[in-house]
Each structure stands twice: as structure tokens, then as C-alpha cells.
Scaffold this motif. Structure first.
Motif, PDB file in Angstrom:
ATOM      1  N   ILE A  18       0.858  -1.324   0.199  1.00  0.00           N
ATOM      2  CA  ILE A  18      -0.051   0.091  -0.017  1.00  0.00           C
ATOM      3  C   ILE A  18       0.769   1.213   0.022  1.00  0.00           C
ATOM      4  O   ILE A  18       0.523   2.136  -0.709  1.00  0.00           O
ATOM      5  CB  ILE A  18      -0.894   0.028   1.195  1.00  0.00           C
ATOM      6  CG1 ILE A  18      -2.056  -1.004   1.024  1.00  0.00           C
ATOM      7  CG2 ILE A  18      -1.482   1.350   1.218  1.00  0.00           C
ATOM      8  CD1 ILE A  18      -2.820  -1.088   2.157  1.00  0.00           C
ATOM      9  N   GLY A  19       2.003   1.350   0.773  1.00  0.00           N
ATOM     10  CA  GLY A  19       2.776   2.241   1.042  1.00  0.00           C
ATOM     11  C   GLY A  19       3.469   2.831  -0.612  1.00  0.00           C
ATOM     12  O   GLY A  19       3.639   3.699  -0.963  1.00  0.00           O
ATOM     13  N   ILE A  20       3.985   1.668  -1.235  1.00  0.00           N
ATOM     14  CA  ILE A  20       4.599   1.660  -2.526  1.00  0.00           C
ATOM     15  C   ILE A  20       3.397   2.160  -3.502  1.00  0.00           C
ATOM     16  O   ILE A  20       3.774   3.281  -4.323  1.00  0.00           O
ATOM     17  CB  ILE A  20       5.195   0.325  -3.110  1.00  0.00           C
ATOM     18  CG1 ILE A  20       6.376  -0.121  -2.201  1.00  0.00           C
ATOM     19  CG2 ILE A  20       5.593   0.587  -4.587  1.00  0.00           C
ATOM     20  CD1 ILE A  20       6.762  -1.455  -2.855  1.00  0.00           C
ATOM     21  N   VAL A  21       2.215   1.799  -3.625  1.00  0.00           N
ATOM     22  CA  VAL A  21       1.225   2.390  -4.402  1.00  0.00           C
ATOM     23  C   VAL A  21       1.007   3.876  -4.156  1.00  0.00           C
ATOM     24  O   VAL A  21       0.682   4.563  -5.176  1.00  0.00           O
ATOM     25  CB  VAL A  21      -0.030   1.514  -4.398  1.00  0.00           C
ATOM     26  CG1 VAL A  21      -1.377   1.909  -4.938  1.00  0.00           C
ATOM     27  CG2 VAL A  21       0.358   0.110  -4.959  1.00  0.00           C
ATOM     28  N   ALA A  22       0.777   4.091  -2.960  1.00  0.00           N
ATOM     29  CA  ALA A  22       0.588   5.443  -2.472  1.00  0.00           C
ATOM     30  C   ALA A  22       1.696   6.491  -3.096  1.00  0.00           C
ATOM     31  O   ALA A  22       1.456   7.612  -3.358  1.00  0.00           O
ATOM     32  CB  ALA A  22       0.503   5.654  -0.863  1.00  0.00           C
ATOM     33  N   VAL A  23       2.985   5.965  -2.685  1.00  0.00           N
ATOM     34  CA  VAL A  23       3.932   6.740  -3.333  1.00  0.00           C
ATOM     35  C   VAL A  23       3.852   7.050  -4.808  1.00  0.00           C
ATOM     36  O   VAL A  23       4.034   8.158  -5.342  1.00  0.00           O
ATOM     37  CB  VAL A  23       5.447   6.108  -3.130  1.00  0.00           C
ATOM     38  CG1 VAL A  23       6.605   7.154  -3.449  1.00  0.00           C
ATOM     39  CG2 VAL A  23       5.732   6.264  -1.572  1.00  0.00           C
ATOM     40  N   LEU A  24       3.547   6.003  -5.578  1.00  0.00           N
ATOM     41  CA  LEU A  24       3.375   6.014  -7.160  1.00  0.00           C
ATOM     42  C   LEU A  24       2.232   6.811  -7.513  1.00  0.00           C
ATOM     43  O   LEU A  24       2.250   7.555  -8.403  1.00  0.00           O
ATOM     44  CB  LEU A  24       3.236   4.466  -7.715  1.00  0.00           C
ATOM     45  CG  LEU A  24       4.338   3.620  -7.482  1.00  0.00           C
ATOM     46  CD1 LEU A  24       4.181   2.275  -7.900  1.00  0.00           C
ATOM     47  CD2 LEU A  24       5.704   4.193  -8.212  1.00  0.00           C
ATOM     48  N   ILE A  25       1.255   6.979  -6.632  1.00  0.00           N
ATOM     49  CA  ILE A  25       0.231   7.863  -6.971  1.00  0.00           C
ATOM     50  C   ILE A  25       0.260   9.074  -6.521  1.00  0.00           C
ATOM     51  O   ILE A  25       0.183  10.341  -7.400  1.00  0.00           O
ATOM     52  CB  ILE A  25      -1.333   7.170  -6.087  1.00  0.00           C
ATOM     53  CG1 ILE A  25      -1.470   5.916  -7.046  1.00  0.00           C
ATOM     54  CG2 ILE A  25      -2.270   8.262  -6.380  1.00  0.00           C
ATOM     55  CD1 ILE A  25      -2.612   5.337  -6.288  1.00  0.00           C
ATOM     56  N   PHE A  26       0.759   9.551  -5.259  1.00  0.00           N
ATOM     57  CA  PHE A  26       0.528  10.834  -4.751  1.00  0.00           C
ATOM     58  C   PHE A  26       2.075  11.748  -4.934  1.00  0.00           C
ATOM     59  O   PHE A  26       1.800  12.770  -5.131  1.00  0.00           O
ATOM     60  CB  PHE A  26       0.322  10.728  -3.052  1.00  0.00           C
ATOM     61  CG  PHE A  26      -0.604  10.252  -2.766  1.00  0.00           C
ATOM     62  CD1 PHE A  26      -2.002  11.245  -2.916  1.00  0.00           C
ATOM     63  CD2 PHE A  26      -1.137   9.145  -2.353  1.00  0.00           C
ATOM     64  CE1 PHE A  26      -3.126  10.911  -2.677  1.00  0.00           C
ATOM     65  CE2 PHE A  26      -2.381   8.862  -1.908  1.00  0.00           C
ATOM     66  CZ  PHE A  26      -3.495   9.496  -2.097  1.00  0.00           C
ATOM     67  N   TYR A  27       3.083  10.976  -5.229  1.00  0.00           N
ATOM     68  CA  TYR A  27       4.257  11.757  -5.477  1.00  0.00           C
ATOM     69  C   TYR A  27       4.190  12.583  -6.613  1.00  0.00           C
ATOM     70  O   TYR A  27       4.448  13.912  -6.807  1.00  0.00           O
ATOM     71  CB  TYR A  27       5.497  10.673  -5.763  1.00  0.00           C
ATOM     72  CG  TYR A  27       6.651  11.604  -6.000  1.00  0.00           C
ATOM     73  CD1 TYR A  27       7.514  12.087  -5.029  1.00  0.00           C
ATOM     74  CD2 TYR A  27       7.293  11.469  -7.265  1.00  0.00           C
ATOM     75  CE1 TYR A  27       8.514  12.962  -5.207  1.00  0.00           C
ATOM     76  CE2 TYR A  27       8.485  12.237  -7.526  1.00  0.00           C
ATOM     77  CZ  TYR A  27       9.195  12.989  -6.744  1.00  0.00           C
ATOM     78  OH  TYR A  27      10.225  13.543  -6.785  1.00  0.00           O
TER      79      TYR A  27
END
Length: 279
Positions: A18-27
Motif C-alpha cells: 500500500i505504501g509503494i502504491v501511495a508513493v506512485l500515486i501521490f508523488y
């Protein structure tokens, strides 16, 4: 390894993903927001949060030197017409396939299913010639017609699946009370199908705002551009590098989508969950 330790490792793995996906989306989103408030026109910035905070790009978009408001209006016309038209057309088509038996009904459903496998771009040459013959090339009307026609197979199949979950006894009760076909459709089916119609409206409202290929092919006059095509010109010209203006214009696209989503959110979850339950 005991069960408790295994469960903890599984939870950690889930949070890691979830953390990796969040970084890919929000960065990229945070970078775009920061770039829209940054001075100058460069794509690159030394910090994620701009050191010299400025609203100059947003002010420029609403100035007389920019056609942004015209492109925004064109996009809203296409999006609203596509959303309303799709709800009307697909609800009528889905109602016919869900409630009536006629020659070619089964084959028609198979055709809808097959058409979903082919993107509209495959027929773009034929559609281009067709719009040219009708005199609708380089018009918002022509673009709306392509969107409406291209969305019917998927939307009709989705709404038909939802209509199938509505008990037929309600139709029969309404007919006993003297209601005709249109009355049953308007007073019984549509109120109960609000969740799936909200999903159709949202998806078809969003599609023209993000689409670039179809408007590029159909529209050639700058006064008819939609947002995606107009914003692309900020960075497409040979000596253009207005990336900060591009970022500011891109951020404002989210405003109508967020507004429509908030307005329809109470219907969306049940509509997505029920739309494909029965075919």
C-alpha cells in the motif's frame, strides 16, 4: 513460525505494498501541485514544495491572453452532454434488453460484448469520413456523437445487468394499476436504478476531460479545443516550455470531477457493486 508471527508478516507486507502504491500515486500529484505554484516555466525544481510561492500561472489562465476558459467551457459542454446523453440512451437500450423478448436480443447482447473488445480508435478513419460527410468535422457536436456511440456497448451491458436485479413483479404491479411501458420505465425502473446511472454519468463525464486522441483527430480549430488538446499546446510548440502553466491548468480539471463525485458518491458504491451481478 507460529500463526501470530505469520499474520504480522502478512499485515506488514500489505502495508508495504500500500505504501509503494501511495508513493506512485501521490508523488506525481504533489510534484504537479508544487510546480503549478512555482515561478518561471521550467519543468524542473530543486524542491518538492516551491520556495517562491506564486499564483501567477493561475491568474494568467483566467486572463485575456489565455484561451483556457474557452477550452474549459468546451470541455464542460462535451462532458455534460456526454453524461446526460449516455444515461438517457443506455437506460433505454438496457431496459429493452432487460425486460423485453424480441428477435435478435441474444445476438445483440453478444454484439455489445464483442464491441467492448475494440476501441473507438480502430474505427477512427471511418468516423472521420462520416463526420466529414455530415459536416460535423471540427465541431463539438461531432465529438459528442462519437463519445455517445462508443460508450453504448459497455454502458448498456452494465445497466442491463442492474435492471435484471430489479424484480419483474414491480413491473407487473405497475401495469395492473394501468401504467404503460414508458410509465413503468420512468416511475419504477429509473428511481431504482439511480446507483448504476450515477456510475454511468460519472464515468462519461470524466472521459472527455482526460481524452486527448479523439479531440485531436476531430477538432482542428483552436476555438473548439477541449482542455486536453489546449493544454498540450502549452508544451508542444517548438520553443514552448510552459510546464508550470500546464500544471496549473491540469490541476483545475479536478474541480468539476470532484464536485460531480461528491454529488453522486452516495450512489457509486452500490452501483459499482450491483452493475455486473446478473447478465
Amino acid at each position: 513460525m507460529n500463526r501470530k508471527t505469520k499474520n504480522r508478516l502478512e499485515v506488514l507486507a500489505i502495508y508495504f505494498i500500500i505504501g509503494i502504491v501511495a508513493v506512485l500515486i501521490f508523488y506525481p500529484l504533489v510534484w504537479t501541485v508544487g510546480m503549478s505554484f512555482n515561478q518561471g516555466t521550467s519543468l524542473y525544481s530543486s524542491t518538492l514544495i516551491p520556495e517562491n510561492f506564486s499564483l501567477e500561472h493561475y491568474r494568467w489562465l483566467f486572463s485575456e491572453d489565455s484561451d483556457y476558459l474557452l477550452w474549459y467551457k468546451n470541455s464542460m459542454i462535451v462532458s455534460v452532454a456526454n453524461a446526460i446523453g449516455s444515461v438517457v440512451l443506455t437506460s433505454l437500450v438496457a431496459y429493452a434488453f432487460s425486460r423485453y423478448k424480441f428477435v435478435g436480443r441474444k445476438n445483440g447482447l453478444y454484439v455489445f460484448l464483442l464491441l467492448q473488445m475494440f476501441p473507438v480508435m480502430m474505427a477512427m478513419v471511418a468516423l472521420y469520413i462520416f463526420l466529414n460527410m455530415l459536416g460535423l468535422l471540427d465541431t463539438l457536436t461531432g465529438l459528442i456523437l462519437i463519445y455517445l456511440g462508443g460508450q453504448i456497448p459497455f454502458n448498456a451491458w452494465l445497466v442491463k445487468g442492474y435492471f435484471d436485479t430489479i424484480p419483474r413483479e414491480l413491473d407487473e404491479a405497475a401495469r395492473i394499476d394501468g401504467a404503460g411501458h414508458l410509465r413503468v420505465f420512468w416511475s419504477v425502473m429509473l428511481p431504482l436504478a439511480k446507483p448504476i446511472l450515477a456510475v454511468v454519468a460519472l464515468f462519461n463525464f470524466m472521459a472527455p476531460l482526460f481524452d486527448f486522441l479523439l479531440p485531436t483527430i476531430v477538432l482542428s480549430s483552436e476555438e473548439n479545443y477541449t482542455l486536453a488538446v489546449g493544454l498540450y499546446n502549452f508544451i508542444n510548440d517548438q520553443f514552448a516550455n510552459n510546464f508550470t502553466r500546464f500544471a496549473a491548468g491540469s490541476m483545475l480539471i479536478a474541480v468539476p470531477i470532484a464536485a460531480v463525485y461528491l454529488f453522486l458518491q452516495r450512489y457509486l458504491i452500490s452501483g459499482l457493486a450491483s452493475g455486473g451481478t446478473k447478465g
